[in-house]
Design a protein around this motif. Structure first.
Motif, PDB file in Angstrom:
ATOM      1  N   ILE A 236      -7.505  -2.808  -0.672  1.00  0.00           N
ATOM      2  CA  ILE A 236      -7.331  -1.437  -1.137  1.00  0.00           C
ATOM      3  C   ILE A 236      -8.536  -1.047  -2.000  1.00  0.00           C
ATOM      4  CG2 ILE A 236      -4.813  -1.650  -1.079  1.00  0.00           C
ATOM      5  CD1 ILE A 236      -4.929  -1.295  -4.189  1.00  0.00           C
TER       6      ILE A 236
ATOM      7  N   HIS B 173      -9.459   0.128   2.687  1.00  0.00           N
ATOM      8  CA  HIS B 173      -8.184   0.854   2.768  1.00  0.00           C
ATOM      9  C   HIS B 173      -8.134   1.739   1.528  1.00  0.00           C
ATOM     10  CE1 HIS B 173      -3.898   1.011   4.201  1.00  0.00           C
ATOM     11  NE2 HIS B 173      -3.731   1.482   2.976  1.00  0.00           N
TER      12      HIS B 173
ATOM     13  N   GLY C 260      -7.462   3.462  -1.837  1.00  0.00           N
ATOM     14  CA  GLY C 260      -6.920   2.800  -3.013  1.00  0.00           C
ATOM     15  C   GLY C 260      -6.268   3.725  -4.018  1.00  0.00           C
TER      16      GLY C 260
ATOM     17  N   VAL D  83       0.270   2.333   1.390  1.00  0.00           N
ATOM     18  CA  VAL D  83      -0.086   0.914   1.502  1.00  0.00           C
ATOM     19  C   VAL D  83       0.929   0.192   2.375  1.00  0.00           C
ATOM     20  CG1 VAL D  83      -1.187   0.873  -0.776  1.00  0.00           C
ATOM     21  CG2 VAL D  83       1.228   0.247  -0.566  1.00  0.00           C
TER      22      VAL D  83
END
Length: 330
Positions: free
Chosen positions: A97, A101, A103, A111
């Protein structure tokens, strides 16, 4: 209930070799990376990795646009996984993250459920957000040192890069558990701050690391090292027999020039710390952060700031102008 629109600080790179630019934008949930959980972020933090990523340094982020922020604490809003329900408080860090990905530097994050740790009893969301990945890393250092025999009552434990987020929490945990802690910091104005966290002594780096023999005078029962390079080499050769040295950073360099003599003549143990741990270990260490590892001075360690000040704070962190934990309250 999912929002129609929300605010995020998103990193952009318009050309493959162009500069990285971060700016506040308004997004919808479908603009986020995929995941089973939609989380309303209550607290996120600024880690040095976040500050570097926001400037496009060290190739931390490779795909743009990206929302940074490698940790977050918040409340589940929507869940596609039976393990979580709306209203559940969770902590998320690692698993990519803020890197590959989206965050925590946004009002909402999406998530995977496998990445979410239920907030341990004994911690508030604010405390968990203040600890974040840095607090977990500090606790992981203490966990592995004690697992390998470290106990209070012997020689001191030394903590380098002492005014940083991980080191600040480590000093607080260690002092609270009865260890004599020696802090090593290059910030001349940090002495009072470090002693307030529990450090018994504060050394400047030039009074610590330096050229020496393969083995120096044995001084430390344990070490938490944020620096790497020559500092880590000095810690190894000045560690006492059966000492445990943990290493998690490379602010002083990624190369390590040393000998095997501390390892084979004194039995010194060098343990690398990677905070991207499997979930069972995370759960065990976070449970201790909520109980016997819980720092006593989180309010002193935290510098809380509003979301709007995120870019300025990351710039100050890159210039080594911060200390402790920079916590963004959303």
């Amino acid at each position: 209930m999912a929002p129609e629109r929300f605010h995020a600080f998103r990193l952009h790179r318009d050309a493959a070799d162009g500069p990285v630019c971060g700016r506040f934008v308004e997004l919808g949930v479908d603009d986020l990376s995929p995941g089973e959980l939609l989380v309303r972020v209550a607290y996120t933090s600024i880690n040095y990795k976040d500050a570097l990523a926001a400037a496009g340094l060290n190739q931390i982020v490779r795909q743009y646009p990206r929302i940074g922020g490698i940790d977050l604490a918040g409340l589940v809003v929507q869940s596609g996984d039976p393990r979580f329900a709306p209203g559940d408080a969770v902590v998320v860090h690692g698993f990519g993250i803020g890197v590959d990905h989206d965050g925590g530097h946004a009002e909402y994050a999406r998530v995977r459920a496998d990445w979410a740790l239920p907030l341990p009893a004994g911690l508030s969301l604010e405390e968990a957000g203040t600890l974040g990945v840095a607090g977990y890393t500090a606790a992981l250092c203490v966990h592995w040192m004690e697992h390998n025999g470290l106990a209070p009552g012997g020689l001191p434990v030394v903590v380098t890069g002492a005014s940083g987020g991980v080191a600040s929490v480590a000093i607080d945990i260690l002092a609270g558990r009865g260890y004599e802690v020696v802090a090593v910091s290059g910030k001349g104005d940090a002495d009072g701050y470090l002693r307030a966290l529990g450090a018994a002594r504060v050394l400047a780096p030039d009074a610590a690391a330096g050229a020496g023999r393969a083995l120096d005078k044995a001084q430390w029962a344990g070490a938490v090292d944020a620096v790497g390079g020559e500092m880590l080499a000095w810690l190894l050769r000045s560690a006492a027999p059966e000492a445990v040295v943990t290493s998690f950073g490379n602010a002083g360099g990624a190369e390590l020039h040393t000998t095997v003599l501390p390892l084979i003549l004194r039995g010194v143990r060098l343990i690398g710390i990677n905070a991207n741990s499997p979930m069972p270990l995370r759960q065990a260490v976070w449970a201790r952060l909520a109980s016997d590892y819980k720092p006593r001075h989180l309010a002193r360690i935290a510098q809380q700031l509003p979301f709007a000040q995120l870019p300025e704070a990351m710039a100050r962190m890159r210039e080594r102008g911060t200390r402790g934990r920079m916590v963004v309250a959303l």
